[in-house]
Design an enzyme around this catalytic site. Sequence first.
Site, mmCIF file in Angstrom:
data_model
loop_
_atom_site.group_PDB
_atom_site.id
_atom_site.type_symbol
_atom_site.label_atom_id
_atom_site.label_comp_id
_atom_site.label_asym_id
_atom_site.label_seq_id
_atom_site.Cartn_x
_atom_site.Cartn_y
_atom_site.Cartn_z
ATOM 1 N N GLU A 58 -14.272 0.894 -0.903
ATOM 2 C CA GLU A 58 -14.382 0.884 0.560
ATOM 3 C C GLU A 58 -15.584 1.691 1.030
ATOM 4 O O GLU A 58 -15.760 2.854 0.622
ATOM 5 C CB GLU A 58 -13.094 1.443 1.202
ATOM 6 C CG GLU A 58 -13.193 1.460 2.725
ATOM 7 C CD GLU A 58 -11.867 1.590 3.453
ATOM 8 O OE1 GLU A 58 -10.811 1.584 2.800
ATOM 9 O OE2 GLU A 58 -11.909 1.701 4.693
ATOM 10 N N ASP B 214 0.840 -1.201 0.000
ATOM 11 C CA ASP B 214 0.000 0.000 0.000
ATOM 12 C C ASP B 214 0.879 1.258 0.000
ATOM 13 O O ASP B 214 1.743 1.406 0.874
ATOM 14 C CB ASP B 214 -0.857 -0.032 1.277
ATOM 15 C CG ASP B 214 -2.180 0.668 1.120
ATOM 16 O OD1 ASP B 214 -2.452 1.197 0.030
ATOM 17 O OD2 ASP B 214 -2.950 0.667 2.102
ATOM 18 N N GLU C 46 -4.580 5.159 -3.077
ATOM 19 C CA GLU C 46 -5.914 5.704 -2.803
ATOM 20 C C GLU C 46 -6.217 6.866 -3.749
ATOM 21 O O GLU C 46 -5.336 7.679 -4.047
ATOM 22 C CB GLU C 46 -6.001 6.207 -1.357
ATOM 23 C CG GLU C 46 -5.984 5.089 -0.334
ATOM 24 C CD GLU C 46 -6.218 5.588 1.099
ATOM 25 O OE1 GLU C 46 -6.588 6.760 1.301
ATOM 26 O OE2 GLU C 46 -6.021 4.777 2.022
HETATM 27 O O1 KIV Z 1 -4.861 -0.258 4.487
HETATM 28 C C1 KIV Z 1 -5.674 -1.185 4.295
HETATM 29 O O2 KIV Z 1 -5.690 -2.195 4.991
HETATM 30 C C2 KIV Z 1 -6.638 -1.009 3.217
HETATM 31 C C3 KIV Z 1 -7.764 -1.984 3.137
HETATM 32 C C4 KIV Z 1 -8.715 -1.724 4.220
HETATM 33 C C5 KIV Z 1 -8.387 -2.001 1.817
HETATM 34 O O3 KIV Z 1 -6.522 -0.102 2.457
#
Ligand code: KIV
Length: 295
Positions: free
Chosen positions: A189, A89, A121
């Site tokens: 989400e 992420d 995001e």
């Molecule tokens: O950071 C995370 O765990 C996420 C998920 C909730 C999709 O972005």
Amino acid sequence: MPEHPTKRITIPSLRARKAVGPKIVCLTAYDFPTAKILDEAGIDLILVGDSLGMVVMGYENTVPVTMDEMIHHTKAVTRAVRRALVVGDMPYFSFHLGADETVRNASRFLKEAGAAAVKIEGATKKRLKLVEAMVEAEIPVMGHVGLTPQSIHELGQFKVKGKDAEEARRIVEDAVNLEKAGAFAVVLESVPLEVAGTVTETVGIPTIGIGAGPRCDGQVLVFHDLVGYTTGYQPRFVRKYADLYGTIGRAVGEYAADVRAGRFPDDATSYHLKPQAVAGAAPERGPGPSGRAKT
Ligand code: KIV
């Protein structure tokens, strides 16, 4: 169990699941043992989410999480994984200074940490350009629309997005634009299930829902929520399959009681000298501090 328990999940095999199923199963993981359990259980996609900031590091939100923290945890996860696709992420401010910086940071997930893809995001015009730049650099990208937790200060609180017609339309547009920019999948989400259903029918890439109802191509949850390893507020979309917080608390309590009562360690959890060494191992008895030999 999955159809092919050992066959590595790839971006093409994941994309193909949109048409033929089965649904894509995704969970977060941030460490080696958890990633190993998830991989062995046949989880298809493991997301090293920046949610680690909240569930593992105790931050109030995901904003403080750094690239170095994400890389550190992603490395631990990829060391354990044999089958699942690992997605790292992009944390807050790893992609806000322009395309070069974004691509450089995203490439760290692949080169240093062994992930197969990144998640980012948002879907503003600027963000879409960043997605294009990463895809151009051979970095597979997963989008994330609806509630985007990194915008917490702008939003004021975590709440469902897309409840009115205009916001719902924007979410569908965002997902369409992410697909056009080259994203291979999109996380939805905290959006109404009707909106998630429309997105899923409209885009050609898999949709992975969290708080987005059953009409998505796959589902993701934060691992710690699923196993009850958190305390405090739980969003409505979480289903708790275990109570690890309680289980661990009870185990630790029993250990503390055993240590205090002298029940741990016992003979079974202690080492012994070889029988013939017992006599020879006793220290030579010299005079004690008082000048008298100890008895
Ligand atoms: O950071 C995370 O765990 C996420 C998920 C909730 C999709 O972005």
